[in-house]
Structures are given as C-alpha cells and as structure tokens.
Motif scaffolding. Sequence first.
Motif, mmCIF file in Angstrom:
data_model
loop_
_atom_site.group_PDB
_atom_site.id
_atom_site.type_symbol
_atom_site.label_atom_id
_atom_site.label_comp_id
_atom_site.label_asym_id
_atom_site.label_seq_id
_atom_site.Cartn_x
_atom_site.Cartn_y
_atom_site.Cartn_z
ATOM 1 N N ILE A 88 29.080 29.927 105.162
ATOM 2 C CA ILE A 88 30.053 29.756 106.205
ATOM 3 C C ILE A 88 29.344 28.803 107.155
ATOM 4 O O ILE A 88 28.254 29.288 107.759
ATOM 5 C CB ILE A 88 30.383 31.133 106.651
ATOM 6 N N LEU A 89 29.993 27.727 107.502
ATOM 7 C CA LEU A 89 29.572 26.843 108.233
ATOM 8 C C LEU A 89 30.221 27.140 109.978
ATOM 9 O O LEU A 89 29.536 26.822 111.058
ATOM 10 C CB LEU A 89 29.841 25.356 108.244
ATOM 11 N N TYR A 90 31.552 27.616 109.893
ATOM 12 C CA TYR A 90 32.101 27.801 111.206
ATOM 13 C C TYR A 90 33.023 29.021 110.740
ATOM 14 O O TYR A 90 33.750 28.905 109.876
ATOM 15 C CB TYR A 90 32.569 26.646 111.731
ATOM 16 N N ALA A 91 33.199 29.920 111.588
ATOM 17 C CA ALA A 91 34.240 31.010 111.250
ATOM 18 C C ALA A 91 34.793 31.379 112.919
ATOM 19 O O ALA A 91 34.127 31.548 113.637
ATOM 20 C CB ALA A 91 33.891 32.106 110.613
ATOM 21 N N LYS A 92 36.159 31.888 112.678
ATOM 22 C CA LYS A 92 36.996 32.341 113.950
ATOM 23 C C LYS A 92 38.063 32.973 113.753
ATOM 24 O O LYS A 92 38.830 32.320 112.911
ATOM 25 C CB LYS A 92 37.206 30.793 114.959
ATOM 26 N N GLU A 93 37.924 34.272 114.282
ATOM 27 C CA GLU A 93 39.183 35.175 114.227
ATOM 28 C C GLU A 93 40.035 34.795 115.312
ATOM 29 O O GLU A 93 39.538 34.698 116.447
ATOM 30 C CB GLU A 93 38.797 36.411 113.769
ATOM 31 N N ASP A 94 41.354 35.055 114.909
ATOM 32 C CA ASP A 94 42.615 35.122 115.828
ATOM 33 C C ASP A 94 42.281 33.596 116.564
ATOM 34 O O ASP A 94 42.366 33.704 117.833
ATOM 35 C CB ASP A 94 42.508 35.968 116.872
ATOM 36 N N ALA A 95 42.194 32.594 115.798
ATOM 37 C CA ALA A 95 41.964 31.409 116.481
ATOM 38 C C ALA A 95 42.988 30.765 117.056
ATOM 39 O O ALA A 95 44.215 30.794 116.542
ATOM 40 C CB ALA A 95 41.297 30.511 115.280
ATOM 41 N N THR A 96 43.176 30.116 118.265
ATOM 42 C CA THR A 96 44.226 29.455 118.760
ATOM 43 C C THR A 96 43.918 27.961 119.257
ATOM 44 O O THR A 96 44.742 27.129 118.790
ATOM 45 C CB THR A 96 44.614 29.988 120.009
ATOM 46 N N LYS A 97 42.810 27.618 119.734
ATOM 47 C CA LYS A 97 42.397 26.316 120.095
ATOM 48 C C LYS A 97 40.764 26.216 120.245
ATOM 49 O O LYS A 97 40.325 27.153 120.932
ATOM 50 C CB LYS A 97 43.151 26.041 121.279
ATOM 51 N N GLY A 98 40.428 25.154 119.785
ATOM 52 C CA GLY A 98 38.888 25.287 119.842
ATOM 53 C C GLY A 98 38.415 24.108 119.221
ATOM 54 O O GLY A 98 39.063 23.481 118.760
ATOM 55 N N LYS A 99 37.071 23.995 119.135
ATOM 56 C CA LYS A 99 36.130 22.737 118.633
ATOM 57 C C LYS A 99 35.057 23.312 117.722
ATOM 58 O O LYS A 99 34.549 24.470 117.841
ATOM 59 C CB LYS A 99 35.556 21.939 119.801
ATOM 60 N N PHE A 100 34.528 22.433 116.941
ATOM 61 C CA PHE A 100 33.388 23.118 116.108
ATOM 62 C C PHE A 100 32.528 21.617 115.811
ATOM 63 O O PHE A 100 33.152 20.606 115.746
ATOM 64 C CB PHE A 100 33.847 23.845 114.719
ATOM 65 N N ALA A 101 31.404 22.043 115.214
ATOM 66 C CA ALA A 101 30.643 20.813 114.902
ATOM 67 C C ALA A 101 29.216 21.251 114.093
ATOM 68 O O ALA A 101 28.824 22.367 114.367
ATOM 69 C CB ALA A 101 29.845 19.985 116.213
ATOM 70 N N PHE A 102 28.943 20.594 113.101
ATOM 71 C CA PHE A 102 27.885 20.906 112.134
ATOM 72 C C PHE A 102 27.254 19.439 111.569
ATOM 73 O O PHE A 102 28.092 18.656 111.567
ATOM 74 C CB PHE A 102 28.234 22.072 111.280
ATOM 75 N N THR A 103 26.045 19.723 110.951
ATOM 76 C CA THR A 103 25.567 18.508 110.414
ATOM 77 C C THR A 103 25.369 18.833 108.918
ATOM 78 O O THR A 103 24.688 19.947 108.596
ATOM 79 C CB THR A 103 24.276 17.989 111.019
ATOM 80 N N THR A 104 25.616 18.060 107.868
ATOM 81 C CA THR A 104 25.488 18.450 106.534
ATOM 82 C C THR A 104 24.052 18.322 106.139
ATOM 83 O O THR A 104 23.365 17.392 106.710
ATOM 84 C CB THR A 104 26.317 17.617 105.939
ATOM 85 N N GLU A 105 23.664 19.165 105.189
ATOM 86 C CA GLU A 105 22.261 19.097 104.743
ATOM 87 C C GLU A 105 22.220 18.206 103.419
ATOM 88 O O GLU A 105 21.295 17.804 103.013
ATOM 89 C CB GLU A 105 21.667 20.443 104.532
#
Length: 227
Positions: A88-105
């Motif tokens: 899991i790289l990013y998880a959000k319950e009851d998501a409405t609006k947001g941002k995410f960021a990650f770097t691949t390995e």
Amino acid sequence: MPLSLPGRPRLGQAPLPALLHLLFLLLLLVVDPARPISFQLPGKARKCLREEIHRDTLVTGEYEIGAPPGSSTGPSANLKITDSAGHILYAKEDATKGKFAFTTEDYDMFEACFESKLPVGTGRMPDQLVILDMKHGVEAKNYEEIAKVEKLKPLEVELRRLEDLSESIVNDFAYMKKREEEMRDTNESTNTRVLYFSIFSMCCLIGLATWQVFYLRRFFKAKKLIE
C-alpha cells in the motif's frame, strides 16, 4: 480517413528521422499535457486504474470525489494505491478531496482503486463523480519552486523543462530498446530449445522404430513365419 498522431508512423510508412521524431514528441507533450481522468463510480462498486511507471520516478496525484446528486450525505468512497506486490503506497477512507505523492523503487504496475461505500439505511446510492489527476516524471515536477530556488528566468525554466522532457523520452527509448533485446534473447533461447527438443524427439522416434523392426523380426522368426 483515419488520423494518426505525429511521431507514430503506421506500418508501411517510412520512419521519420530520429531528431524530427523527438521534436514531434516534445511538441505533443508541451501542447497537449496530461489531463485529469473523470468517471462515474456507482454504489457498492470498485473501479481501478492501472499504469506502468519507471523506477525512481516521482508520482503525484490529486483527487476529488463529488457527492451523489440529491444525496443529503457527502461522498463516501475509499481510495487505495498499491503496486503489483500488494504494498500500500497510499490509502484514505471516506476520501473526498486530497493529494498524494510517492517515489517508485522499481519499474512496476501501479493500481489506484476507488471503492464506493453505500450509506447505512438507504437504497441504491446515485453515481459519484470521481476526478483523478495523476502525474509522474517530468509532469510531477514543480518548476515554479525550482525557478524560485535557483532564481531562473522564465526562458530558463522552459528550457529546463524541455531538457527534462527530452531526457525522459531518451530514457523511454533506452528502456524499450532494452526490453526489445531481452525479448529477442528470449526468442532465440526458445528457438534453440525447440530445435534441441525436435532433434531429441526425432532420435527417440528413430530409435523406437528401429527397436520395433528388430522386435517384430525376432517375433516372426520365433513363430517361423519368416526365415
């Protein structure tokens, strides 16, 4: 008459020179940048988007889930981003609006899944509008911040962006060439194995046929059917 994108010649057409091909690709990336993806998410449904991304690549995204039309409650959906191994790289319950960021390995297939949640005590929930804007590589870089930190002029920023785009395209070509070499080596190895297996099968058949001839000859001699 079907249209074809520049830089993507159809079969039977002469390939463009490498420099002209690169300029066309740069023009496409500059003029037609990536656009957000929007879709309807039904109640009690799960929709996933997949994309292959190179290793050591910055991935950023922004999402927004709209409330169902005519619903007194807000949007109700879960968001989960995973790789092919299930990490899991990013998880959000009851998501409405947001941002995410990650770097691949590593080079991998990444999956962003939206799962709708049905409110308790209601019937079928109307479809929700989901908007996802995911960027990676050059698209994910914030050149405004780079310009502020390095004190670059607008023209220098644009040149930096074009330089990064050209480097990204060259890396993509290098990766495709590497994959083509790997596939060619795999095909050659498979052809060699098939050839050896065919020779082995022929030797087995010839040996079996020879044994059958001698066996039948002895059998007929034992029955005194032949001399």
